[in-house]
Enzyme design. Structure first.
Site, PDB file in Angstrom:
ATOM      1  N   HIS B  34       0.688   2.928  -9.321  1.00  0.00           N
ATOM      2  CA  HIS B  34       0.736   1.872 -10.330  1.00  0.00           C
ATOM      3  C   HIS B  34      -0.582   1.100 -10.318  1.00  0.00           C
ATOM      4  O   HIS B  34      -1.495   1.437  -9.558  1.00  0.00           O
ATOM      5  CB  HIS B  34       1.944   0.959 -10.080  1.00  0.00           C
ATOM      6  N   HIS B  37      -2.254   0.224  -6.941  1.00  0.00           N
ATOM      7  CA  HIS B  37      -3.063   1.289  -6.321  1.00  0.00           C
ATOM      8  C   HIS B  37      -4.401   1.443  -7.042  1.00  0.00           C
ATOM      9  O   HIS B  37      -5.440   1.580  -6.402  1.00  0.00           O
ATOM     10  CB  HIS B  37      -2.338   2.642  -6.411  1.00  0.00           C
ATOM     11  N   GLN B  61       7.379   6.819   8.592  1.00  0.00           N
ATOM     12  CA  GLN B  61       7.482   5.382   8.370  1.00  0.00           C
ATOM     13  C   GLN B  61       8.787   4.973   7.686  1.00  0.00           C
ATOM     14  O   GLN B  61       8.994   3.797   7.384  1.00  0.00           O
ATOM     15  CB  GLN B  61       6.258   4.846   7.624  1.00  0.00           C
ATOM     16  N   ASP B 150       1.808  -5.454   0.965  1.00  0.00           N
ATOM     17  CA  ASP B 150       2.205  -5.071   2.327  1.00  0.00           C
ATOM     18  C   ASP B 150       1.292  -5.817   3.300  1.00  0.00           C
ATOM     19  O   ASP B 150       0.478  -5.216   3.995  1.00  0.00           O
ATOM     20  CB  ASP B 150       2.083  -3.559   2.486  1.00  0.00           C
ATOM     21  N   VAL B 176      -1.058  -7.078  -7.187  1.00  0.00           N
ATOM     22  CA  VAL B 176      -1.072  -6.959  -8.646  1.00  0.00           C
ATOM     23  C   VAL B 176       0.371  -7.121  -9.125  1.00  0.00           C
ATOM     24  O   VAL B 176       1.295  -6.518  -8.570  1.00  0.00           O
ATOM     25  CB  VAL B 176      -1.649  -5.599  -9.089  1.00  0.00           C
TER      26      VAL B 176
END
Lengths: 288, 288
Positions: B34, B37, B61, B150, B176
């Site tokens: 998106h 990124h 993860q 994150d 964003v």
């Protein structure tokens, strides 16, 4: 030869070396060098353009009741020996720069650390992996050299490089022994005269175990019993941590011996813990 | 743009790039890209000669009951977007090459993983650190780019690089958001229409909390209470994992707010777990 104390400086040194297209061979040590260490430096010298040796008594690989504070030191003597072997640089960092305040990272190799010394020194290998990984990242060698006396350490480091995609060749080198067979170790200095004499039993017992296997003994327990009895004949033997027969790649115990094995031992003479091991190849040329 | 699937090939690509004296900017992703990124790729493009993007939905993860198997994928669309941003290569490895049989290495960042998502996803960060460290070693970038959505991940990776002496600059990039304030996330795709509308409350609540602090509320518990009440007003809210006010460097909870803080939240709308956060600077220019 350059004697470098700061991380930034040795990173510059290694960057400049690589920029010239030269390969770095790296020998990490805790100092108090003996012929075993020097054999690693010689091997590194043969195979690389530039050899870097580090001296660092790494606190994180010692357990709380272990010998960190009394670990023998001889920086001046070490530097002379390293220079004589033709190394280009020796890196002697300060613990406060290696482990600054707030340091909190550990690397765990889950399987290979479960057996042998991993049982008796449960935090040891995570201390080894973190310091070696840091030194690898600081020096960026093409090849690194480890003695097979610390066989488990060699396999742990090899696995770490594979799993972390580090482009470093790990080269294990043969155990160097005193004339009477005792594996060279900086810790031999701790032994009293009597303990030193008794400690030769380790290699004798390992050799006896190897011979038994080469003469077709296939029951690991029987071989282990023979080795333990041999070691226990000595008066200054304090405690045997383990005598184990393992797969040399996975370091898991073997019960029926069908292919190559490693016989590994850890035992205390007085207060000094010694380790040793011997590789046994199973093939058609074994004794009649 | 090169689309590279094998580790050996991408190592060759990055070695050749570095041999030409070119700096690599690296953007690791799990794909389904998106605008968040893409903003990382743009930043990397600005600051480096060559940009490499990776796409890998990293199994280690994800917890056992998490969304690994349904994580959204759009490889073709991703490649188009990455190429449009002017990246030089996209690396799309296979899990079997990243984690071959016998893989057994993990990296633990002990302190920074204790709070926030570390409480609710206890194995998550060791999965993040191992994959990022492997990718760093494979790509050898000069700089790497991480989104601040994150935020804990960014701090964990930053600490890992510092502690492991990796010569890689970690650049955090702003969150964003969609026009209505929802932080962009590949997981937003999971939301039903109603959940999607309700989820905007996260940013509204964080903003309300930030405003309270800027208007001199100094009691973290009072701010947290206000944020929780705001979020709980929404019908599709299923569960709040945490609303925490933390020191932005150590990620430890703050009770009395005296300097810059991060307000972080994790909450489920329906079955979808979303995270968001907002930075609050405490200074003389705060509201009257």
């Amino acid at each position: 030869m350059e004697v470098i104390k700061s991380i930034t400086e040795v990173m510059e040194f290694s960057q400049e070396t690589r920029d010239k297209g030269k390969a770095i061979g790296f020998v990490p040590t805790m100092g108090y060098l003996h012929e075993g260490h020097l054999s690693l430096i010689r091997k590194a010298k043969e195979e690389n353009d530039v050899v870097v040796v580090s001296i660092f008594v790494n606190p994180t690989q010692f357990g709380t009741n272990e010998d960190f504070n009394k670990y023998p030191k001889d920086e001046k003597g070490d530097i002379e020996k390293i220079e004589k072997e033709g190394a280009s640089a020796v890196f002697i960092p300060d613990a406060s720069e290696i482990y600054p305040e707030g340091f909190q990272t550990y690397v765990e190799i889950e399987e290979l650390t479960k057996n042998l010394c991993g049982i008796f020194r449960p935090t040891h290998f995570s201390g080894v992996t973190i310091i070696v990984l840091k030194l690898f990242n600081i020096i960026s060698p093409k090849r690194a050299y480890f003695g097979k006396k610390d066989y488990q350490q060699f396999r742990v480091i090899e696995q770490m490089c594979k799993d972390l995609n580090l482009d470093i060749k790990i080269t294990p080198c043969p155990i160097v022994r005193e004339k009477d067979g005792l594996a060279m170790s900086s810790r031999n200095k701790y032994l009293t005269e009597e303990e030193r004499r008794d400690a030769t039993i380790l290699y004798q017992a390992l050799t006896k175990g190897k011979d038994a296997i080469l003469y077709h003994e296939r029951d690991a327990e029987a071989v282990i019993k023979k080795i333990k009895e041999t070691i226990m004949s000595k008066k200054t033997l304090n405690k045997i941590d383990y005598v184990s027969i393992v797969n040399p790649y996975t370091l898991t115990n073997v019960s029926h011996i069908e292919s190559d094995v490693l016989i590994a031992v850890a035992a205390y003479f007085g207060k000094t813990r010694l380790i040793d091991n011997i590789e046994v190849e199973i093939n058609a040329n074994n004794y009649a």
